[in-house]
Scaffold this active site. Structure first.
Site, PDB file in Angstrom:
ATOM      1  N   ASP A 160      -2.083  12.998   2.938  1.00 23.93           N
ATOM      2  CA  ASP A 160      -1.911  12.146   1.766  1.00 23.93           C
ATOM      3  C   ASP A 160      -2.250  10.702   2.121  1.00 23.93           C
ATOM      4  O   ASP A 160      -1.633  10.101   2.998  1.00 23.93           O
ATOM      5  CB  ASP A 160      -0.451  12.224   1.282  1.00 23.93           C
ATOM      6  N   TYR A 178      -3.659   2.124   0.767  1.00 19.15           N
ATOM      7  CA  TYR A 178      -3.190   2.240   2.155  1.00 19.15           C
ATOM      8  C   TYR A 178      -4.223   1.683   3.126  1.00 19.15           C
ATOM      9  O   TYR A 178      -3.923   1.519   4.313  1.00 19.15           O
ATOM     10  CB  TYR A 178      -2.913   3.703   2.523  1.00 19.15           C
ATOM     11  N   LYS A 210      -5.442   8.163  -4.036  1.00 17.74           N
ATOM     12  CA  LYS A 210      -4.859   7.593  -5.253  1.00 17.74           C
ATOM     13  C   LYS A 210      -5.640   6.362  -5.703  1.00 17.74           C
ATOM     14  O   LYS A 210      -6.120   5.583  -4.878  1.00 17.74           O
ATOM     15  CB  LYS A 210      -3.395   7.205  -5.006  1.00 17.74           C
ATOM     16  N   HIS A 268      -1.983   5.856  -9.095  1.00 20.77           N
ATOM     17  CA  HIS A 268      -0.978   5.420  -8.125  1.00 20.77           C
ATOM     18  C   HIS A 268       0.194   4.691  -8.784  1.00 20.77           C
ATOM     19  O   HIS A 268       1.352   4.989  -8.512  1.00 20.77           O
ATOM     20  CB  HIS A 268      -1.649   4.529  -7.071  1.00 20.77           C
TER      21      HIS A 268
END
Length: 287
Positions: free
Chosen positions: A47, A52, A77, A110
């Site tokens: 994930d 990120y 996301k 997200h």
């Protein structure tokens, strides 16, 4: 996908019940090493997210693993800056490029603010084009869900939200269960909440089964049908977090765990100012 149990999504796809989370793992080689280790230890569900900043390292670790692509489930996301049909379409292609993949198994909205409908239409189009297998949402409370989802042409396959024994999202689960929407847990171990990790009910079960506290928590969530992806950069913890399928909590154990719910988490997506605060986060500064 090794011997990891799977959960059937409402679109028919099979998602591994446990994955490896990469939130807050730096893109300085650490993500590459952690994902490489996770894949070696049998994880087949990774994930990540645009926000990120580590999609490229995730993709490189997958490529270098030697594992067939169809054996690894990859989630990413879409961030707020890329909402709206055109922006989301470009962002999906950029994620595919960074990951080095022909398709993404699951792609999520997200943070559910702004032009969510436009972003969702772009995700539906990408799904039809074969760029994404399953589409879903994240951080949707009952209020946000009821605002957006009734107007979607496609029902989300998942809603990824904060979930742990102290915050079991029972009102939300009642909504999701009706639509066969799978709940995914971010921070399934409560982000190291000391009270949770030392709770006498959980420590008692850990002693009963010869497991650690984290394994008891993850097994509880798994038996509820929740997809979990604990995060760690330590090989021994990465390994132990996955070692939850050789025992089963009894109905009495499950009831005792369910009774721990406090109905409140660390993040409230409905709180005033949250949307504005998140929208200020620039995910393309380094593109």
């Amino acid at each position: 996908m090794t011997n990891t149990p799977t959960i059937t999504l409402n679109d028919g796809n099979q998602i591994p019940a446990i994955g490896f989370g990469t939130f807050q793992i730096p893109s300085d080689g650490t993500t590459y090493q952690a994902v490489t280790e996770a894949l070696k230890l049998g994880y087949r569900h990774i994930d990540t997210a645009v926000a990120y900043f580590n999609e490229a390292e995730v993709g490189r670790a997958i490529k270098d693993s030697g594992i067939d692509r169809d054996q690894i489930w990859v989630t990413s996301k879409l961030w707020l800056q890329d909402f709206g049909f055109e922006a989301a379409t470009k962002a999906i292609d950029l994620s595919l490029k960074k990951l080095g993949l022909d398709y993404i198994d699951l792609y999520l909205i997200h943070q559910p603010y702004g032009d969510v409908p436009g972003a969702w239409r772009a995700m539906e189009a990408a799904q039809k084009a074969g760029k994404i297998r399953s589409i879903g949402v994240s951080n949707m409370t009952p209020k946000i869900w009821n605002h957006f989802v009734p107007d979607f042409a496609t029902m989300p396959a998942v809603n990824q939200v904060e979930f742990n024994p102290y915050f079991q999202q029972k009102p939300l689960c009642a909504i999701l269960d009706k639509q066969r929407v799978t709940l995914e847990a971010w921070a399934p171990l409560g982000q190291g909440n000391r009270a949770l990790m030392t709770d006498p009910v959980i420590t008692g079960l850990a002693e009963k089964y010869g497991k650690n506290v984290g394994q008891i928590i993850l097994r509880f969530e798994n038996q509820l049908g929740v997809v979990v992806f604990p995060k760690s950069v330590h090989a021994d913890r990465i390994k132990s977090n996955r070692d939850i399928f050789d025992f089963e909590l009894t109905p009495a154990d499950m009831a005792a765990m369910a009774a721990l719910d406090q109905g409140k988490g660390s993040h409230d997506p409905d709180a005033p100012g949250v949307a504005e605060q998140l929208a200020a986060y620039d995910v393309h500064a380094n593109d």
